[in-house]
Design an enzyme around this catalytic site. Structure first.
Site, PDB file in Angstrom:
ATOM      1  N   ASP A  33      -5.077   6.198  -3.684  1.00  0.00           N
ATOM      2  CA  ASP A  33      -4.408   5.310  -2.731  1.00  0.00           C
ATOM      3  C   ASP A  33      -2.926   5.679  -2.781  1.00  0.00           C
ATOM      4  OD1 ASP A  33      -4.049   3.006  -0.994  1.00  0.00           O
ATOM      5  OD2 ASP A  33      -3.177   1.985  -2.711  1.00  0.00           O
ATOM      6  N   SER A  34      -2.156   5.058  -1.902  1.00  0.00           N
ATOM      7  CA  SER A  34      -0.715   5.310  -1.927  1.00  0.00           C
ATOM      8  C   SER A  34      -0.063   4.644  -3.142  1.00  0.00           C
ATOM      9  CB  SER A  34      -0.090   4.766  -0.649  1.00  0.00           C
ATOM     10  OG  SER A  34      -0.374   3.384  -0.543  1.00  0.00           O
ATOM     11  N   CYS A  96      -8.139   3.813   0.269  1.00  0.00           N
ATOM     12  CA  CYS A  96      -6.998   3.499   1.122  1.00  0.00           C
ATOM     13  C   CYS A  96      -7.507   3.539   2.560  1.00  0.00           C
ATOM     14  CB  CYS A  96      -5.928   4.564   0.909  1.00  0.00           C
ATOM     15  SG  CYS A  96      -4.605   4.531   2.107  1.00  0.00           S
ATOM     16  N   GLU A 175       3.868  -4.428  -3.318  1.00  0.00           N
ATOM     17  CA  GLU A 175       4.370  -3.401  -4.242  1.00  0.00           C
ATOM     18  C   GLU A 175       5.707  -3.815  -4.868  1.00  0.00           C
ATOM     19  OE1 GLU A 175       3.216  -0.216  -5.237  1.00  0.00           O
ATOM     20  OE2 GLU A 175       1.336  -0.267  -4.110  1.00  0.00           O
ATOM     21  N   CYS A 207      -6.743  -3.175   4.418  1.00  0.00           N
ATOM     22  CA  CYS A 207      -5.825  -2.363   3.626  1.00  0.00           C
ATOM     23  C   CYS A 207      -6.159  -2.749   2.193  1.00  0.00           C
ATOM     24  CB  CYS A 207      -4.385  -2.729   3.959  1.00  0.00           C
ATOM     25  SG  CYS A 207      -3.195  -2.078   2.767  1.00  0.00           S
ATOM     26  N   HIS A 209      -4.537  -3.021  -0.345  1.00  0.00           N
ATOM     27  CA  HIS A 209      -3.592  -3.909  -1.024  1.00  0.00           C
ATOM     28  C   HIS A 209      -3.911  -5.388  -0.741  1.00  0.00           C
ATOM     29  CE1 HIS A 209      -1.082  -0.303  -1.416  1.00  0.00           C
ATOM     30  NE2 HIS A 209      -0.264  -0.982  -2.197  1.00  0.00           N
TER      31      HIS A 209
END
Ligand code: DGL
Length: 281
Positions: A33-34, A96, A175, A207, A209
């Site tokens: 993932d990012s 992701c 984040e 997403c 997240h």
């Protein structure tokens, strides 16, 4: 020396090769993932396949993916998958949505020996199995512009009213450690108040997240069903995995840029105290 008659020798050889192939074929699961988001998928996977070795890569240097071009997301993803394969991963979870949408088919074509599970198809399939209802898809700009969810729903010929809304502020909020401050609730509320989402009955966290916003969403929209995307994806990985192959249940963590705030969040949000190895690709 043991002499085996030819058919027996062939059988023994076949058996040995079978084992070697199985061990070689599915040794580890790689996830990327990012940043932190894919850890929601990893957490669900730890429950589903605890004995399997896993490798996680967080591309924090290039975060957020959701605001990048498809071309950039493809190039980051290609490098990461090459790295995960070199680490012994045979099954890759594209943990992701932005990368699943922008790079999923390119990765499958570029790495034909690997098995890929993206985070979009299993969730759409689960939606399609349920009764049709108005569902909000919250996602990054990259995911929403791809139309990947709607295209798969259409391909399955399921009459489901899916309204996609880009919600780009949510990733940096998470984040940056804003979970639990109430600010994430105000921002989520701003997005949920979008007129297009009036009357929704379910929300897809599109997403990886966003599953971390489940509590905030339950507070803001108590009657609305929150789809447990990480659990659905973990089930799909479980089905793709050869159940006879187990490792030591270890997870190795890599990231492309190590910042104290990321490490603190991985520890406080996911309880990950393990060492993160920095690896720029
Ligand atoms: N968690 C990722 C996703 O599912 C990436 C978010 C981002 O980096 O913008 O889209």
């Amino acid at each position: 020396k043991i002499f085996l008659s030819p058919p027996r020798a062939q059988l023994a050889e076949g058996f040995l090769f079978g084992i070697l192939r199985a061990v070689k074929r599915q040794r580890k699961i790689g996830l990327f993932d990012s940043g932190l988001g894919g850890l929601t998928v990893l957490r669900a996977l730890e429950e589903k396949l605890p004995g399997v070795d896993k490798v996680y890569y967080g591309d924090t240097l290039h975060l957020p993916y959701g605001d990048k071009s498809d071309e950039a997301i493809r190039s980051f993803s290609r490098e990461i998958v090459g790295f995960l394969a070199a680490q012994g991963c045979d099954v890759i979870v594209i943990a992701c949505n932005s990368a699943s949408a922008a790079a999923g088919s390119m990765l499958e074509a570029s790495f034909p020996d690997l098995t890929f599970i993206n985070v979009i198809d299993p969730v759409v399939d689960a939606l399609a199995e349920g009764a049709p209802r108005k569902t909000a898809l919250l996602g990054t700009r990259a995911t929403v512009r791809s139309d990947a969810y709607a295209k798969r729903l259409e391909a399955l010929k399921v009459p489901h009213e899916l309204v996609a809304l880009p919600t780009p502020l949510l990733v940096p909020l998470i984040e940056d450690g804003f979970l639990g401050t109430g600010i994430e609730e105000s921002v989520l509320e701003h997005y949920l108040n979008d007129p297009s989402l009036k009357g929704i009955e379910a929300i897809v966290p599109g997403c990886t997240h966003y599953p971390l916003l489940r509590e905030a969403a339950a507070k803001l929209r108590p009657g609305v069903d929150w789809i447990d995307a990480p659990a659905i994806v973990a089930d799909a990985v479980g089905s793709a995995w050869d159940a006879t192959v187990e490792g030591l249940g270890t997870t190795t963590y890599f990231l492309s840029d190590a910042t104290p705030s990321f490490l603190a969040l991985a520890s406080s949000t996911f309880g990950i105290k393990a060492h993160w190895e920095k690896k720029v690709l």
